[in-house]
Design an enzyme around this catalytic site. Structure first.
Site, mmCIF file in Angstrom:
data_model
loop_
_atom_site.group_PDB
_atom_site.id
_atom_site.type_symbol
_atom_site.label_atom_id
_atom_site.label_comp_id
_atom_site.label_asym_id
_atom_site.label_seq_id
_atom_site.Cartn_x
_atom_site.Cartn_y
_atom_site.Cartn_z
ATOM 1 N N GLU A 68 6.720 51.152 52.523
ATOM 2 C CA GLU A 68 7.661 50.068 52.233
ATOM 3 C C GLU A 68 7.390 48.850 53.119
ATOM 4 O O GLU A 68 7.208 48.973 54.329
ATOM 5 C CB GLU A 68 9.090 50.562 52.465
ATOM 6 N N LYS B 202 14.391 47.803 44.363
ATOM 7 C CA LYS B 202 15.186 48.820 45.061
ATOM 8 C C LYS B 202 16.659 48.726 44.664
ATOM 9 O O LYS B 202 17.268 47.657 44.737
ATOM 10 C CB LYS B 202 15.011 48.627 46.569
ATOM 11 N N CYS C 195 12.579 54.004 49.501
ATOM 12 C CA CYS C 195 13.268 54.362 50.740
ATOM 13 C C CYS C 195 14.694 54.891 50.526
ATOM 14 O O CYS C 195 14.853 56.034 50.146
ATOM 15 C CB CYS C 195 13.241 53.193 51.716
#
Length: 300
Positions: free
Chosen positions: A50, A123, A160
């Site tokens: 990331e 995300k 993540c």
């Protein structure tokens, strides 16, 4: 060439686990070296961690750091797209996306073998904790959980904090993903004792292996390594714990990294998911008519 048995579909994957610095060019060149190593070892699909072009800047809040963001398409997709084309690989990169003035995302981009953009994922779950002030920087994704079609399969790309949510993995599986991929930047608070640090890392590994088991899919996780200080000095900084890994559809480890910078390469049998789902038909036995309350925040 990788030899294979009947009824196998072998995909060689590579994960680049690295430390980052405040020198963007040095960081990017280290990333490119890792990608080249993975490709030289036969990887057809390479996953990066990331926000790999810079330090993890979300440790504190500063409007000046929005200058790190870039458009898509933009400089990184051009540079890494050219590399993907040169090496003939599918490459997954992670960027701080500038979508418009005042509108930014934490975005993963899939680059095809010809260097073109196969798709993006923004995300969805955005944390806001000491040392991880992502809500200040990132607008939650608005593209949903849609796998990205590539020449090596349908990639269920998540980022993540998404990795803690079984709903996200399940939605990707239900949309036909062949693999789940998690670019990651997660580490310890240095003031935590060794026992607490071990619990956190083990929980992180366990939840993602569980996504593999629950969905009968391989899982690829790429995390960063190294200590990064908090420029604001309000926290003790972050010690990123690495431990990138590749797991099979029963949660079995195929390849694991430690806490050092390294390139992980492993063979994943995509055909194995078919057999595992026949043995453990979780999708068949889901009681979808009883799950309506999952769309509620809480059942009061």
């Amino acid at each position: 060439m990788t030899s294979k048995k009947p009824n196998q579909k072998i995909l060689r994957v590579g994960l680049v686990q690295q430390a980052c610095s405040d020198n963007r060019e040095q960081t990017v060149q280290a990333t490119i070296a890792g990608i080249r190593e993975a490709a030289a070892r036969g990887a057809q699909l390479v996953l990066l961690q990331e926000l790999h072009t810079s330090l993890y800047f979300c440790q504190h809040e500063s409007t000046d750091l929005f200058d790190l963001a870039e458009p898509i398409p933009g400089p990184s997709t051009e540079q890494f797209g050219a590399l993907a084309k040169e090496l003939g690989i599918v490459l997954v990169i992670s960027l701080f996306e500038r979508r418009a003035a005042g509108l930014y995302h934490n975005t993963a981009v899939v680059l095809e073998r010809d260097g073109s953009i196969a798709g993006i994922y923004r995300k969805m779950h955005i944390p806001d904790d000491p040392g991880y002030y992502e809500k200040f920087y990132f607008t939650p994704g608005d593209l949903g959980f849609q796998p990205i079609e590539t020449s090596v399969g349908k990639l269920g790309l998540l980022v993540c904090w998404d990795q803690w949510y079984p709903e996200a993995a399940r939605m990707m599986a239900l949309a036909g993903a062949d693999l789940l991929l998690y670019p990651t930047a997660i580490g310890w608070n240095p003031v935590d004792d060794a026992a607490e640090q071990a619990r956190q890392r083990d929980a992180w590994i366990t939840i993602q292996r569980a996504h593999a088991v629950a969905n009968g899919l391989p899982v690829l996780v790429a995390n960063r390594v190294g200590f990064e200080a908090d420029p604001s000095t309000q926290t003790q900084g972050s010690q990123f714990w690495g431990h990138s890994f590749v797991a099979g559809p029963q949660g079995e480890f195929i390849a694991t990294a430690d806490e050092s910078a390294q390139v992980l390469v492993a063979d994943v049998d995509l055909a194995r998911s078919e057999n595992v789902r026949r043995w453990w038909p979780f999708l068949r036995d889901r009681r979808i008519e009883a799950y309506g309350d999952l769309t509620k925040r809480y059942r009061d």
